[in-house]
Design a protein around this motif. Sequence first.
Motif, PDB file in Angstrom:
ATOM      1  N   ARG A 119       0.764  -1.367  -0.146  1.00  0.00           N
ATOM      2  CA  ARG A 119       0.432  -0.111   0.236  1.00  0.00           C
ATOM      3  C   ARG A 119       0.670   1.312   0.056  1.00  0.00           C
ATOM      4  N   ILE A 120       0.858   1.548  -0.814  1.00  0.00           N
ATOM      5  CA  ILE A 120       1.669   2.835  -1.085  1.00  0.00           C
ATOM      6  C   ILE A 120       0.870   4.597  -1.177  1.00  0.00           C
ATOM      7  N   ASP A 121       0.684   5.071  -0.944  1.00  0.00           N
ATOM      8  CA  ASP A 121       0.221   6.773  -1.087  1.00  0.00           C
ATOM      9  C   ASP A 121       1.098   7.853  -1.237  1.00  0.00           C
ATOM     10  N   PHE A 122       0.487   8.932  -1.942  1.00  0.00           N
ATOM     11  CA  PHE A 122       1.507  10.555  -1.710  1.00  0.00           C
ATOM     12  C   PHE A 122       1.597  11.232  -1.559  1.00  0.00           C
ATOM     13  N   GLU A 123       2.165  11.831  -0.660  1.00  0.00           N
ATOM     14  CA  GLU A 123       2.082  12.805   0.077  1.00  0.00           C
ATOM     15  C   GLU A 123       3.302  13.692  -0.749  1.00  0.00           C
ATOM     16  N   PRO A 124       3.394  14.359  -1.259  1.00  0.00           N
ATOM     17  CA  PRO A 124       4.727  15.118  -1.455  1.00  0.00           C
ATOM     18  C   PRO A 124       4.834  16.080   0.377  1.00  0.00           C
ATOM     19  N   ASP A 125       5.877  16.294   0.811  1.00  0.00           N
ATOM     20  CA  ASP A 125       6.671  17.202   1.466  1.00  0.00           C
ATOM     21  C   ASP A 125       7.555  18.516   0.660  1.00  0.00           C
ATOM     22  N   VAL A 126       6.675  19.747   1.092  1.00  0.00           N
ATOM     23  CA  VAL A 126       7.189  20.909  -0.547  1.00  0.00           C
ATOM     24  C   VAL A 126       8.333  20.515   0.062  1.00  0.00           C
ATOM     25  N   ASN A 127       9.221  20.542   1.094  1.00  0.00           N
ATOM     26  CA  ASN A 127      10.889  21.086   1.569  1.00  0.00           C
ATOM     27  C   ASN A 127      11.384  19.546   0.701  1.00  0.00           C
ATOM     28  N   ARG A 128      11.493  19.088   1.873  1.00  0.00           N
ATOM     29  CA  ARG A 128      12.045  17.680   0.919  1.00  0.00           C
ATOM     30  C   ARG A 128      11.527  17.541  -0.710  1.00  0.00           C
ATOM     31  N   GLN A 129      10.594  18.052  -1.608  1.00  0.00           N
ATOM     32  CA  GLN A 129      10.897  17.502  -2.944  1.00  0.00           C
ATOM     33  C   GLN A 129      11.474  18.530  -3.273  1.00  0.00           C
ATOM     34  N   GLY A 130      11.155  19.747  -3.047  1.00  0.00           N
ATOM     35  CA  GLY A 130      12.145  20.611  -3.487  1.00  0.00           C
ATOM     36  C   GLY A 130      13.895  20.446  -3.669  1.00  0.00           C
TER      37      GLY A 130
END
Length: 346
Positions: free
Chosen positions: A288-299
Amino acid sequence: MPSDPSKRTVLLTGAAGEIGHGLVHGLRSHDDIRIIATDLKEIPEQTRSLCDEVHVGDVCDEGLMQQLIAMHEVTDIYHLAALLSTRAEHVPEVAHEVNVGGTWNLLKLAAAHSASHGERVRFILPSTIAIYGLDGQEHKAKVGEVEEGSYNLPKTMYGANKLYCEHLGRYYSRHYRRLAEDRGTALVDFRSLRLPGVIAAETRPTGGTSDFVPEMIHAAATGQSCTCFVRPSARIPWMTMPECVQSLLDIGRVESGRLTQSVYNVASFSASAQEVADVLLRHFPDARIDFEPDVNRQGIVDSWPEGVCTARAAADWGYAPRWNLDEAFEQYIVPAIQSHYAHTSG
Ligand code: SER
């Protein structure tokens, strides 16, 4: 207690970390190598038992490091101890102290030891794709694969630390005390690999930003759900731990005359978080994989290249990736992670 002069003696820092674990196993397969391992943390028994000596200590402790290098007549240093990119953003000053201060400390000691013994101490430093700095998602897609000399504009403390340490290493190996009359010829023999995200089946990563893929894989293998902190399209280069260890051993052994530069890109394949998730789901259909991007780590991930050019490493010392994404899962990740969790409680 000086070591047998016919043998090489490796000082390995960060031995309790993920790469330390893999590298000690890799080095151990060479009987003529003595391993002196250190870490700030207690080194797990599995790794300890393969080392000739272990010391709990700080890489910034000049007295301790000097004692270890002199007492064991160290010929090679694998300096792995570092705070990775996510951890370093929380405590940037500490990261600078450890990442830069520790490397500088060991380089100075290696230089002194090389000079006093008339033999170059080999110094191998893992560097990182974090030394590259692109201006976000679109720029990254436009740039594609990067060569060693481009986009050296890191956007993290970790990347800045490692880039500077590459420069320091090159300085200590080629230009150290260039105006001094008593300079001598035995300078440090420095080599560095810019590692991509590394995927290990036997250990879980902590403190890195590329952790999103290993986290996903370890969660699936242990029946846990995973919330991925980057968007599905986030793409960077990767390699597995056995490939990482092999490349560190190879760069540590190659004749210095073959090296045309001191720092090389290495990586096996590029993949997005979604592409990894798709392969993972084929092997673990209940994942089970969901995506909830963390804006800072994504950056941070958006500032790292989606691929690296490894042509220089291939030309100079025969570097070649072993597996692509599918093969990595089939031949290493799935069998090794299943065996790992069958033998541990996780
Ligand atoms: N794995 C490192 C990190 O995520 C990047 O080289 O910090």
